[in-house]
Design an enzyme around this catalytic site. Structure first.
Site, PDB file in Angstrom:
ATOM      1  N   TYR A 251       0.116  -7.871  15.171  1.00 39.54           N
ATOM      2  CA  TYR A 251       0.111  -7.796  14.726  1.00 39.54           C
ATOM      3  C   TYR A 251      -0.540  -6.595  14.868  1.00 39.54           C
ATOM      4  O   TYR A 251      -0.967  -6.043  14.618  1.00 39.54           O
ATOM      5  CB  TYR A 251       0.047  -8.599  13.393  1.00 39.54           C
ATOM      6  CG  TYR A 251      -0.064  -7.369  11.541  1.00 39.54           C
ATOM      7  CD1 TYR A 251       0.611  -6.974  11.391  1.00 39.54           C
ATOM      8  CD2 TYR A 251      -1.910  -7.494  11.510  1.00 39.54           C
ATOM      9  CE1 TYR A 251       0.335  -5.717  10.339  1.00 39.54           C
ATOM     10  CE2 TYR A 251      -1.543  -6.727  10.310  1.00 39.54           C
ATOM     11  CZ  TYR A 251      -0.503  -6.062   9.936  1.00 39.54           C
ATOM     12  OH  TYR A 251      -0.779  -4.686   8.562  1.00 39.54           O
TER      13      TYR A 251
ATOM     14  N   LYS B 127      -1.154  -2.626  15.269  1.00 38.54           N
ATOM     15  CA  LYS B 127      -1.990  -1.696  14.403  1.00 38.54           C
ATOM     16  C   LYS B 127      -2.856  -1.148  15.363  1.00 38.54           C
ATOM     17  O   LYS B 127      -2.472   0.229  15.417  1.00 38.54           O
ATOM     18  CB  LYS B 127      -2.983  -2.423  13.636  1.00 38.54           C
ATOM     19  CG  LYS B 127      -1.773  -3.483  12.668  1.00 38.54           C
ATOM     20  CD  LYS B 127      -0.680  -2.330  11.666  1.00 38.54           C
ATOM     21  CE  LYS B 127      -1.101  -1.790  11.096  1.00 38.54           C
ATOM     22  NZ  LYS B 127      -0.713  -0.731  10.665  1.00 38.54           N
TER      23      LYS B 127
ATOM     24  N   ILE C 186       0.553  -1.298   0.476  1.00 39.81           N
ATOM     25  CA  ILE C 186       0.137  -0.362   0.126  1.00 39.81           C
ATOM     26  C   ILE C 186       1.025   1.528  -0.204  1.00 39.81           C
ATOM     27  O   ILE C 186       0.483   2.106  -0.170  1.00 39.81           O
ATOM     28  CB  ILE C 186      -0.876   0.122   1.130  1.00 39.81           C
ATOM     29  CG1 ILE C 186      -2.010  -0.883   1.139  1.00 39.81           C
ATOM     30  CG2 ILE C 186      -1.426   1.063   1.913  1.00 39.81           C
ATOM     31  CD1 ILE C 186      -2.656  -1.437   2.184  1.00 39.81           C
TER      32      ILE C 186
END
Length: 298
Positions: free
Chosen positions: A175, A179, A26
């Site tokens: 993970y 975030k 991204i």
């Protein structure tokens, strides 16, 4: 807010943006789209060769792109000061905190500083980087810190007593927690900036469901195969996943503390402002995370 057209972005000539992880995923598409506005776009990346490949790809689509590479290793916290010192700019209009790692099917790993690798790279690295960049962001007319969170981070649970995942390490859960930590940090940062009377804004974005298989082919994405169904009904490619971050950087109507994500169920479509609620709105949790992060970083 006025209508935002992802295909007709406002010009940003004379501005300078840094995109961490801008060489792939991204982050690459954020850099590609920002380069089309006339801004100078710096790609933060550990790997010079991958950054060169990404910049060549961008220039093939935006021939007059103003690009540069900043060698940046977010897992090596002490190195970030020297990285920022080599930027060679007198101001920075925005940093997009996008880079991240997900160590699927791998055992727990630590950085050279003894920190769990995923949390250190995704959250603590950006925590330190933003603090190092703040003088350059303050020097801009209206600097922005844009933090790319994740849909999975919204439903994660953050264990402040085990931020290093020493007790029960699971790659995907670690993970997701990293975030969530990034997003909490970004909202807490904006509260602190507002309290200090700063002109810098802190904004959160998330890409929704962005898949390689739905991503337009680029040299940095040779695995894209153009399959559209059935995933394309609910999800999108990484080019579209970049749209919320790009809007958070460029839209003059954006305000600090806002969050942007895809329009359709938060998974796909054009970017829109989303409500900030649940754990993301927990100011006590964010303040405690800030304090714990400061203790873990140089």
């Amino acid at each position: 807010m006025s209508h935002w057209d992802v295909h007709h972005l406002p010009r940003a000539d004379g501005k300078t943006f840094l995109v961490t992880g801008g060489n792939a995923g991204i982050g690459y598409f954020v850099a590609e789209q920002l380069a089309g506005t006339g801004a100078t776009v710096l790609l933060g990346s550990r790997d010079t060769a991958k950054a060169e490949t990404a910049m060549a790809s961008i220039r093939s689509l935006v021939p007059d792109a103003n690009l540069g590479h900043l060698r940046l290793d977010l897992s090596d916290l002490p190195s970030l000061k020297s990285s920022v010192d080599t930027l060679g700019v007198d101001r920075l209009d925005a940093v997009v905190c996008n880079a991240g790692v997900l160590l699927e099917d791998q055992p727990r790993q630590e950085t050279s500083d003894g920190l769990e690798l995923t949390f250190a790279t995704n959250h603590l690295g950006h925590f330190v980087l933003v603090h190092r960049l703040m003088p350059l962001l303050e020097a801009a007319e209206a600097g922005r810190v844009v933090t790319t969170g994740s849909f999975v981070g919204k439903s994660a649970d953050l264990d402040l007593d085990d931020l290093q995942s020493k007790r029960d390490y699971q790659p995907k859960r670690t993970y997701a927690r990293s975030k969530l930590a990034q997003m909490l940090f970004a909202f807490e940062l904006d509260r602190r900036l507002r309290a200090a009377g700063s002109s810098v804004l802190s904004v959160v974005d998330h890409p929704g469901g962005a898949l390689d298989s739905l991503t337009p082919p680029r040299p940095v994405h040779p695995e894209a195969d153009g399959r559209k169904f059935p995933a394309g009904l609910l999800l999108q490619g990484k080019e579209a996943g970049a749209w919320p971050a790009v809007r958070a950087v460029l839209d003059p109507a954006v305000r600090g503390g806002e969050m942007f994500g895809p329009r359709v169920f938060g998974l796909r479509g054009e970017p829109r402002r989303e409500p900030v609620r649940g754990k993301l709105a927990d100011t006590a949790l964010a303040a405690r995370l800030w304090a714990a992060s400061a203790e873990l970083t140089p």
